[in-house]
Design an enzyme around this catalytic site. Structure first.
Site, PDB file in Angstrom:
ATOM      1  N   CYS A   3     -12.175  15.953  26.326  1.00 36.28           N
ATOM      2  CA  CYS A   3     -13.009  17.809  26.672  1.00 36.28           C
ATOM      3  C   CYS A   3     -12.135  17.402  28.246  1.00 36.28           C
ATOM      4  O   CYS A   3     -12.759  16.688  28.896  1.00 36.28           O
ATOM      5  CB  CYS A   3     -14.392  18.478  26.744  1.00 36.28           C
ATOM      6  SG  CYS A   3     -14.247  19.633  27.409  1.00 36.28           S
ATOM      7  N   CYS A   6     -15.601  18.032  30.852  1.00 33.33           N
ATOM      8  CA  CYS A   6     -16.584  17.077  30.460  1.00 33.33           C
ATOM      9  C   CYS A   6     -15.734  16.037  31.474  1.00 33.33           C
ATOM     10  O   CYS A   6     -16.175  15.048  32.609  1.00 33.33           O
ATOM     11  CB  CYS A   6     -16.939  16.492  29.312  1.00 33.33           C
ATOM     12  SG  CYS A   6     -17.512  17.673  28.568  1.00 33.33           S
ATOM     13  N   ASP A  29      -9.727  26.481  40.193  1.00 33.88           N
ATOM     14  CA  ASP A  29      -8.243  26.406  39.669  1.00 33.88           C
ATOM     15  C   ASP A  29      -7.314  26.027  39.504  1.00 33.88           C
ATOM     16  O   ASP A  29      -7.204  26.375  40.817  1.00 33.88           O
ATOM     17  CB  ASP A  29      -7.847  28.160  38.832  1.00 33.88           C
ATOM     18  CG  ASP A  29      -7.398  27.867  37.861  1.00 33.88           C
ATOM     19  OD1 ASP A  29      -8.352  28.284  36.743  1.00 33.88           O
ATOM     20  OD2 ASP A  29      -6.163  27.532  37.085  1.00 33.88           O
ATOM     21  N   HIS A  45     -21.791  20.370  27.917  1.00 36.95           N
ATOM     22  CA  HIS A  45     -20.440  20.792  27.004  1.00 36.95           C
ATOM     23  C   HIS A  45     -21.054  22.141  26.048  1.00 36.95           C
ATOM     24  O   HIS A  45     -21.822  22.008  24.860  1.00 36.95           O
ATOM     25  CB  HIS A  45     -20.123  19.699  26.124  1.00 36.95           C
ATOM     26  CG  HIS A  45     -18.517  20.183  25.122  1.00 36.95           C
ATOM     27  ND1 HIS A  45     -17.927  20.449  25.828  1.00 36.95           N
ATOM     28  CD2 HIS A  45     -18.357  21.270  24.193  1.00 36.95           C
ATOM     29  CE1 HIS A  45     -16.667  20.853  24.795  1.00 36.95           C
ATOM     30  NE2 HIS A  45     -17.334  21.361  23.691  1.00 36.95           N
ATOM     31  N   ASN A  85     -13.372  33.559  28.918  1.00 40.90           N
ATOM     32  CA  ASN A  85     -11.947  33.979  27.955  1.00 40.90           C
ATOM     33  C   ASN A  85     -13.012  33.175  26.727  1.00 40.90           C
ATOM     34  O   ASN A  85     -13.493  31.287  27.150  1.00 40.90           O
ATOM     35  CB  ASN A  85     -10.731  33.143  28.374  1.00 40.90           C
ATOM     36  CG  ASN A  85     -10.065  34.486  28.874  1.00 40.90           C
ATOM     37  OD1 ASN A  85     -10.218  35.721  29.058  1.00 40.90           O
ATOM     38  ND2 ASN A  85      -9.171  33.599  30.251  1.00 40.90           N
ATOM     39  N   HIS A  96     -14.319  24.721  26.600  1.00 41.33           N
ATOM     40  CA  HIS A  96     -15.476  23.491  27.223  1.00 41.33           C
ATOM     41  C   HIS A  96     -16.029  25.260  28.372  1.00 41.33           C
ATOM     42  O   HIS A  96     -15.241  26.065  28.833  1.00 41.33           O
ATOM     43  CB  HIS A  96     -14.833  22.719  28.070  1.00 41.33           C
ATOM     44  CG  HIS A  96     -16.211  22.153  29.235  1.00 41.33           C
ATOM     45  ND1 HIS A  96     -17.152  20.726  28.819  1.00 41.33           N
ATOM     46  CD2 HIS A  96     -17.337  23.296  29.917  1.00 41.33           C
ATOM     47  CE1 HIS A  96     -18.062  21.246  29.365  1.00 41.33           C
ATOM     48  NE2 HIS A  96     -18.164  21.776  30.620  1.00 41.33           N
ATOM     49  N   HIS A  98     -16.568  28.206  31.052  1.00 41.32           N
ATOM     50  CA  HIS A  98     -16.253  27.832  32.137  1.00 41.32           C
ATOM     51  C   HIS A  98     -16.022  29.469  32.124  1.00 41.32           C
ATOM     52  O   HIS A  98     -15.964  30.026  31.395  1.00 41.32           O
ATOM     53  CB  HIS A  98     -15.051  27.585  32.537  1.00 41.32           C
ATOM     54  CG  HIS A  98     -14.023  27.516  31.985  1.00 41.32           C
ATOM     55  ND1 HIS A  98     -13.554  27.843  30.550  1.00 41.32           N
ATOM     56  CD2 HIS A  98     -12.712  28.552  31.939  1.00 41.32           C
ATOM     57  CE1 HIS A  98     -12.187  28.002  29.575  1.00 41.32           C
ATOM     58  NE2 HIS A  98     -12.170  28.566  30.857  1.00 41.32           N
ATOM     59  N   HIS A 100     -14.512  32.296  35.020  1.00 36.96           N
ATOM     60  CA  HIS A 100     -12.939  32.656  36.105  1.00 36.96           C
ATOM     61  C   HIS A 100     -13.802  33.084  37.026  1.00 36.96           C
ATOM     62  O   HIS A 100     -14.656  34.330  36.927  1.00 36.96           O
ATOM     63  CB  HIS A 100     -11.709  32.867  36.007  1.00 36.96           C
ATOM     64  CG  HIS A 100     -11.605  32.904  34.820  1.00 36.96           C
ATOM     65  ND1 HIS A 100     -10.349  31.867  34.771  1.00 36.96           N
ATOM     66  CD2 HIS A 100     -11.975  32.013  33.034  1.00 36.96           C
ATOM     67  CE1 HIS A 100      -9.992  31.125  34.061  1.00 36.96           C
ATOM     68  NE2 HIS A 100     -10.858  31.253  33.534  1.00 36.96           N
TER      69      HIS A 100
HETATM   70  P1  AMP Z   1      -8.800  29.593  30.393  1.00 36.62           P
HETATM   71  O1  AMP Z   1      -7.338  29.589  30.063  1.00 36.62           O
HETATM   72  O2  AMP Z   1      -9.974  30.694  30.377  1.00 36.62           O
HETATM   73  O3  AMP Z   1      -9.455  28.416  29.452  1.00 36.62           O
HETATM   74  O4  AMP Z   1      -8.969  28.935  31.677  1.00 36.62           O
HETATM   75  C1  AMP Z   1      -8.595  27.330  31.421  1.00 36.62           C
HETATM   76  C2  AMP Z   1      -8.689  27.742  33.384  1.00 36.62           C
HETATM   77  O5  AMP Z   1      -8.478  25.542  33.758  1.00 36.62           O
HETATM   78  C3  AMP Z   1      -6.915  27.441  33.114  1.00 36.62           C
HETATM   79  O6  AMP Z   1      -7.247  28.975  34.590  1.00 36.62           O
HETATM   80  C4  AMP Z   1      -6.308  26.325  34.009  1.00 36.62           C
HETATM   81  O7  AMP Z   1      -5.372  26.700  34.994  1.00 36.62           O
HETATM   82  C5  AMP Z   1      -7.089  25.791  33.731  1.00 36.62           C
HETATM   83  N1  AMP Z   1      -6.858  24.515  34.777  1.00 36.62           N
HETATM   84  C6  AMP Z   1      -6.124  23.592  33.523  1.00 36.62           C
HETATM   85  N2  AMP Z   1      -6.578  22.080  34.288  1.00 36.62           N
HETATM   86  C7  AMP Z   1      -7.326  21.954  35.554  1.00 36.62           C
HETATM   87  C8  AMP Z   1      -7.461  20.366  36.050  1.00 36.62           C
HETATM   88  N3  AMP Z   1      -7.519  19.948  36.215  1.00 36.62           N
HETATM   89  N4  AMP Z   1      -8.208  21.603  37.356  1.00 36.62           N
HETATM   90  C9  AMP Z   1      -8.667  22.573  37.486  1.00 36.62           C
HETATM   91  N5  AMP Z   1      -8.672  24.020  36.275  1.00 36.62           N
HETATM   92  C10 AMP Z   1      -7.401  23.797  35.140  1.00 36.62           C
END
Ligand code: AMP
Length: 112
Positions: A3, A6, A29, A45, A85, A96, A98, A100
């Site tokens: 993950c 994680c 992000d 998680h 989402n 995982h 989250h 926004h």
């Molecule tokens: P979602 O599409 O709602 O699952 O959001 C996942 C978010 O994680 C996206 O906006 C990506 O830009 C962000 N993301 C992916 N990898 C990383 C990372 N290594 N560091 C920070 N954000 C990330």
């Protein structure tokens, strides 16, 4: 478990942290969709909103207590949007939980 978030919690993958306590982490992000785009996650998680239940929902309350502090620290005085989402139709890409936090400009009226 493989993950990404994680791994960020563990420090195996770097992130730009904006808030951290013993239970949650907030970081920028990597592909921001607004001038401020912060992700707030539980350190434990949980796959998505669909995985929230009576046993783990206190962490969600904790996240939502932290979000106004994060928004204030980010200078989001004119408002902000909180989005999570969940699943394929919502284009969840990281499995995982989250949230926004988006702000720093006038956001679109449409959410879908
Ligand atoms: P979602 O599409 O709602 O699952 O959001 C996942 C978010 O994680 C996206 O906006 C990506 O830009 C962000 N993301 C992916 N990898 C990383 C990372 N290594 N560091 C920070 N954000 C990330």
């Amino acid at each position: 478990m493989d993950c990404l978030f994680c791994a960020i919690v563990k420090g195996d993958i770097p992130s730009t942290k904006v808030y951290e306590d013993e239970k949650i982490l907030a970081f920028r992000d990597i592909n921001p969709q607004a001038p401020t785009h912060v992700l707030v996650i539980p350190k434990t998680h949980i796959p998505s909103v669909d995985g929230i239940n009576a046993e783990n929902s206190a962490i969600v309350a904790h996240i939502f207590e932290a979000i106004p502090q994060i928004a204030k620290a980010e200078g989001l005085t004119e408002g902000y949007r909180v989005v999570s989402n969940c699943g394929d139709h919502a284009c969840q890409s990281v499995k995982h939980l989250h949230f926004h936090v988006l702000g720093g400009k006038q956001l679109a009226d449409s959410m879908a």
